[in-house]
Structures are given as structure tokens and as C-alpha cells.
Design a protein around this motif. Structure first.
Motif, PDB file in Angstrom:
ATOM      1  N   ARG A 206     -93.826   9.667  32.245  1.00 38.43           N
ATOM      2  CA  ARG A 206     -94.219  11.601  32.889  1.00 38.43           C
ATOM      3  C   ARG A 206     -95.060  11.797  31.989  1.00 38.43           C
ATOM      4  NH1 ARG A 206     -89.943  15.754  33.228  1.00 38.43           N
ATOM      5  NH2 ARG A 206     -88.948  14.155  33.162  1.00 38.43           N
ATOM      6  N   PRO A 207     -96.306  11.927  33.366  1.00 37.75           N
ATOM      7  CA  PRO A 207     -97.563  12.242  32.512  1.00 37.75           C
ATOM      8  C   PRO A 207     -97.220  13.633  31.688  1.00 37.75           C
ATOM      9  CG  PRO A 207     -98.436  12.116  35.164  1.00 37.75           C
ATOM     10  CD  PRO A 207     -96.300  11.364  34.213  1.00 37.75           C
ATOM     11  N   ALA A 208     -98.257  13.720  30.693  1.00 38.69           N
ATOM     12  CA  ALA A 208     -98.251  14.595  29.898  1.00 38.69           C
ATOM     13  C   ALA A 208     -99.406  16.067  29.468  1.00 38.69           C
ATOM     14  CB  ALA A 208     -97.817  14.302  28.947  1.00 38.69           C
TER      15      ALA A 208
ATOM     16  N   VAL B 206     -99.703  19.383  34.159  1.00 34.41           N
ATOM     17  CA  VAL B 206    -100.573  17.954  32.978  1.00 34.41           C
ATOM     18  C   VAL B 206    -101.290  18.567  32.307  1.00 34.41           C
ATOM     19  CG1 VAL B 206    -100.080  15.863  33.082  1.00 34.41           C
ATOM     20  CG2 VAL B 206    -102.284  16.842  34.053  1.00 34.41           C
TER      21      VAL B 206
ATOM     22  N   GLY C 145     -98.873   9.101  28.715  1.00 39.21           N
ATOM     23  CA  GLY C 145     -97.502  10.157  28.985  1.00 39.21           C
ATOM     24  C   GLY C 145     -96.937   9.544  28.587  1.00 39.21           C
TER      25      GLY C 145
ATOM     26  N   GLY D 223     -96.749  11.527  39.883  1.00 36.80           N
ATOM     27  CA  GLY D 223     -95.691  12.096  39.717  1.00 36.80           C
ATOM     28  C   GLY D 223     -94.719  12.717  39.248  1.00 36.80           C
TER      29      GLY D 223
END
Lengths: 361, 361
Positions: B112-114, B147, B173, B226
Motif C-alpha cells: 500500500r503506497p504511503a 500518498v 509502502g 494502488g
């Protein structure tokens, strides 16, 4: 049945064709070299263009790295691009800079640097042997710094649209429990310590550029500071601020800290270690060593009760052998850096506007 | 007492002045555009120059992102530079690409890209309004992708040493527990699914470059994937491979997976969704849509028992509405991609050597 949906008009898109900066960037409608100098113009660009566009509370802290929590881990995350000219200079190369620059940004938050990304923008026509030599230097610097290059990217642009090799690294490190190092924590009473001679990197690069020679060979101080920071943290986790004074030099770093924390900084000019070779080269070029870039030095704001022990730990480390107390943090003149000169007078050490030496890293 | 220390000579430094690649880079002593094309020449550069220089087991896996563990958290870490020309194209800009490219690399590991870093290399003289417009596009793309841009850098190079704006992003992520998505996991029996029409980004950029026009406006598919990946993982965490076929297109992506896993891939050519506009533009330009870049598509290798449910979940998502099964993973012809043509024959889908379209991202 009638349609009762209310149509909400989309917000009007900003008129970028006629865009102008809400706060004038010192009236620069176009980018000039000074916007990359790490001084007031760089800060303006971030404050007026990038920060409003990107938003977010983390970016707003504007440190060299971001501190964040992900999956329960406290991480530091940082990036730097490198456009130094020439690619190889006395004491290092763009490959060394690309590792040490990002590793040091991580270390300045107290993090233990762990992983790097590495992205090359190559100019068509650059010799493959040059690419390999830079990659080799980068790999060796990473091994010395104890970090691993784990992901990368390569792009190629046409001849005439680059300058041989541009590099970007980003890095991740782990921040130990109990460590909270950031500019905002500078407090009156803190002792200001620099880890060694200043101005060496900038003069080393300048000495080989444009055919300048100063008679004495000056090597860049380019080095990874993770080990030095670990030695300091072993004395106390309660270091307040660490900063590596790269572009804009010690002068810019101290100003950024003074503004961020709303404190004054008082520097004893005679205590700042400037090697004779640097002083002489700066005199010839009309530069102030306080604003010349370093790539293997740090400045620390340390609570007074720990200052002696931290200084001793620094001097016991190879990269801190010439560490020195250069001043203190004061409640007076908040946001300003003042130097007491050798003659007993005082002068304001301003944030530099643009830059003295372009493309130094 | 005699000195009994044995002196071990340091290993001889490589002779970089006379350096040549141990395995010839198809006899290229200099960098050519194809080294940035994402095909065989890019792979050779990584394999023969970067990987030996950097070392390390993580880099050796050569995926779009690295999977690593830090402070107990399973992280994906990825970087990309962006040198697309022109900066703005139908359906997007370099700012959108810089977010979506890195976000998608993270998502392709199931992460999960953050957080993103963002580094600008600006050319002296570029209009400040252009910089602001790119920054705004980047910020908006980040918000859409969920993000946060948390750290950055700006460098400026002299006019004539860049091309307006080059961008780099790196991203972090979090990989959910139980997810292990990588090329090596492709297995005979897996169903190969593509999330929608291919070739759109490359043709959209080409349509506005060099004055080419195709009569029909084709917009880039540039998008962050995502959310689509999350929808697929909600069906089963046991997806084997995800890949976003950017430079080098679907052809390069499938070849990389076949080689990494030592499996064969059999594609039903008629099942690959190619819009008429793309097919026509490719016919005019002499390009194969299989090798044209995408920026909002993914290809998935899914265990057969989950394929139907995963396909349904993809079609229920706006970015997967035109998802289609395009083939399967087989034990035959390991390391090769074979297409069954509309006429019932077969052809080998090679890894492209260089690139069809330079500076596409």
C-alpha cells in the motif's frame, strides 16, 4: 420521479496559463542558478511553490529528511539529486556524494541509515567506462557507509540535454527509540559543536573547475557520518539538533536552525575551524568560508550538561578528531545568527541569497 | 620481539582508465538512447555495470521495487526518474507520471503506497509558472493516489545542460502480511490477466511530439493502480505476479517474468485489448503495440482457481473495467513468450533490444 440530485460544480481549475507566484519569488519569472543554491532563494521556491502544491504536515517541517512511522517502525526518509561538476574531484566523485549526501541527511535525524535507491540520468554519448567508474565509486561508498543499494532506475537523454551523469539517491533509516533530533528542538543554553574543518568540499571542487589552482591540493571531506552520530548518541540520546552544512555552508545551516526554533545563535568566529588552505582560497575568490559547502561535517546543538562528553566522543572518532565548540544557542535575537569577531565586534551571519558556488553537489 | 604481522596486500584497484565491460554491452563503448529503453540494453547495463558495482542480494532480484524489512515492518521501496518530453501531454504531465510511476512500482509488490520523495533538476531559464504547474499536477496526483510527499530536493543546472524539468520520485509502502508478489512466483497454470487497453500512454506522448498527429485524440492512461491492486488482494492475497508494463510495454514485462521464473508464457494475441486508435497509430509508425509503454495498466499472474473472481473484481473497478484474460503461464519454452496469432500460428514475442519511443516517461 423527479431527479433530486444536486449538481455541485467542480471547483474552478487554477489558471496556470496566467499563473504567477502568490508571493513574488524576488521577481524571478524564470529559474536562475541561485534557486539551487540552498540559500534564501531555494527556501522561497520550496515555501511558495512546492509546499503549497504538495501540502502535508510532514513536508512542512522542511528538514533534510522526513521522520515518519510505517508499520510500527520509526523511519527517516530522504532524497537528494547530484549534478556536481566535474564528476570526479580531489577526494571523491559524484558516486561518493550520492551515497554520503543521503546517508548524512538520514543520520542528521539520528537514524541509522539502512537502504538506498539509486537513479541515473545518463546523457547519450557518455563513455561506458565513466558510468562504470561512477557506479563502482557509489558501490564502494555504500559499503563503507554500511548501507545497501536495493533499487534503481536508468534514463537516457539525448546529447546536449544533460551533463554526462546526473544521480539521485533516496534513503531509508531506522530512528532509535527515544531519539528526537530536529531543528525545532534547538534551545537557549545549547552548546554548538562543529565536527571539524569547514569549507573543504567546496574549495576542493572549485580548485579543479574552470582551471583554478591554489598551489595546495585540497581534498574534499566527503564522508558518511552515520558512525560519528552513533558515537554521539552513545553518550546521550538527547541531542537536540544535527545538521550537515552542505550547500550554503555552516552559515545557511545555522540560520535555518535559528529560524526553525525561534532562537538566536552566537558564534565565536575564532573558534570556527577553517584550514589555512581554505581561508587562502576563499580570500582569492572573494568567498566567505561560512557559506562554502561541506560534505563530511556536521553541526550539533547539544544540551550544556552533555556537551563535554559529546565533544570527547566526537574527538575520539576519526571523522570528529578536530571537533570544536563554536558557540551557543541564546534567547536573544531569535531567528538570527550573530558572530563575535576576532576583534571583539559582532556581525550578523545572514542566510545567503543564492549561492557562491553553483553545482557543488 | 619481531613483528610477526603478515602484511596482506590490498586487492589491486580496477584499472578504470582502461576499463572495459567484462561482458561486452553489445559493443557500446558509449551510452546510447537504447540503454534507457527498458529492454535488453537496459537489462545489460544493470546486469553488467550496476549490479556488480553495487552488489547485494536485494538489488539482484531486479524487480520494480525492493521488498525489505526494517524495524519489524515489511516495506516496499522504489525509485524512478522522469525525463518525458514534452512535459505536458494529452491526459497528463511529468508530474502525474512521477507520482503514478512510483506508486505503481510499489503497488506491484502488493504494497500500500504511503510516502513519496520528490527531487527536481531544473534547467536555468525554465519558466517559474511551468515549475508551479508541474508541482501542482504532482501534488494533485499524490492526493488522488493517497500518498504524501514528505521530503524533496531541488538542483538547478545551467541552460543547455538539462531539458526544462527532470523529476525523480522514490516511494515507500507497507506490504500486508501474507502477501508475496514477485516475478519469481509465476507458475505453470497461472492465468495471465491485463487490466485494460494497452499502448495508450506511448501513443499519446508520440502524438504530440515532433508534430505527429493521428486525427484522433488519444489520452494517456496514466493512473495510480494502488486501489485496483487492493481490490484484487481483497479476493485473495495469493496473487503470484503483478507488473506495470511501462517502458518496453507488455512484451518486455512478460519476457522479464518468464526469465525470472523460468516459465513460458503463452499469449492469445486476439485477446490482448488494443484500441483501434492505438493499432492505427502503431501501423503508421511501424510500432508493435506489445512494446508501447503503458502508465495505468497492470498484468497479473493469478492462480487458476482465483482467476475468475480476480477478473470480476478488476472489472468492477474503474481502472480495470476492460480487464481481460490474455493467456497463461506454461511449463513449455521456459524463459520465452509465445503469442498465438489470430490465424492460429505462433510467433515469439522477444524482449525488445533498445526502445521504440525514447523519453516516454
Amino acid at each position: 420521479m423527479p431527479d433530486t440530485t444536486t449538481t455541485v460544480p467542480a471547483p474552478a481549475a487554477p489558471d496556470f496559463a496566467n499563473w504567477s507566484c502568490p508571493l513574488p519569488l524576488r521577481d524571478h519569472p524564470r529559474v536562475v542558478m541561485g534557486h539551487g543554491g540552498g540559500g534564501a532563494m531555494s527556501a522561497e521556491l520550496v515555501e511558495h511553490v512546492f509546499a503549497p502544491a504538495f501540502g502535508g504536515p510532514l513536508l512542512a517541517s522542511l528538514g533534510d529528511s522526513a521522520a515518519l512511522t510505517l508499520g510500527g517502525a520509526r523511519l527517516a526518509f530522504s532524497t537528494d539529486s547530484f549534478v556536481v561538476r566535474p564528476l570526479f574531484f580531489p577526494g571523491g566523485s559524484i558516486g561518493d556524494l550520492a551515497v554520503n549526501g543521503t546517508v548524512n541527511d538520514l543520520a542528521m535525524s539520528g537514524a541509522r541509515p539502512a537502504y538506498l535507491s539509486c537513479a541515473f540520468i545518463l546523457e547519450e554519448g557518455v563513455e561506458m567506462a565513466t558510468v562504470a567508474r561512477v557506479a563502482q565509486a557509489l558501490g564502494e561508498a555504500a559499503r563503507r557507509a554500511g548501507v545497501e543499494v536495493v533499487t534503481g532506475d536508468t534514463k537516457v537523454v539525448e546529447a546536449g540535454h544533460g551533463d554526462g551523469i546526473y544521480l539521485n539517491t533516496a534513503g531509508i533509516g531506522l530512528i532509535p527509540a527515544g531519539v528526537d533530533i530536529r531543528a525545532q528542538r534547538a534551545a537557549p543554553g545549547d552548546v554548538v559543536i562543529v565536527s571539524g574543518d569547514i569549507g573543504v568540499h567546496g574549495v576542493a571542487v572549485m580548485s579543479v573547475r574552470e582551471g583554478l589552482e591554489f598551489g595546495v591540493r585540497i581534498e574534499s571531506d566527503c564522508a558518511a557520518l552515520g558512525g560519528l552520530v552513533e558515537a554521539m548518541l552513545a553518550v546521550t540520546p538527547d541531542l537536540h539538533v544535527l545538521r550537515d552544512p552542505t550547500r550554503g555552508g555552516l552559515g545557511a545551516a545555522l540560520n535555518e536552525i535559528a529560524v526553525a526554533a525561534g532562537v538566536g545563535v552566537l558564534v565565536q568566529e575564532r573558534s570556527v575551524p577553517v584550514p589555512d588552505e581554505v581561508a587562502n582560497a576563499c580570500a582569492i575568490l572573494g568567498l566567505d568560508p561560512m557559506y562554502v559547502a561541506n560534505e563530511g561535517k556536521l553541526v550539533a546543538f547539544v544540551p550544556r550538561e552533555h556537551a563535554g562528553a559529546v565533544l570527547a566522543a566526537m574527538r575520539a572518532h576519526p571523522l570528529g578528531a578536530r571537533a570544536a565548540v563554536i558557540g551557543e544557542c541564546v534567547a536573544d535575537h531569535p531567528g538570527m545568527v550573530v558572530a563575535r569577531t576576532g576583534l571583539g565586534g559582532t556581525r550578523v551571519v545572514d542566510l545567503p541569497i543564492g549561492e557562491q558556488l553553483p553545482r557543488i553537489c
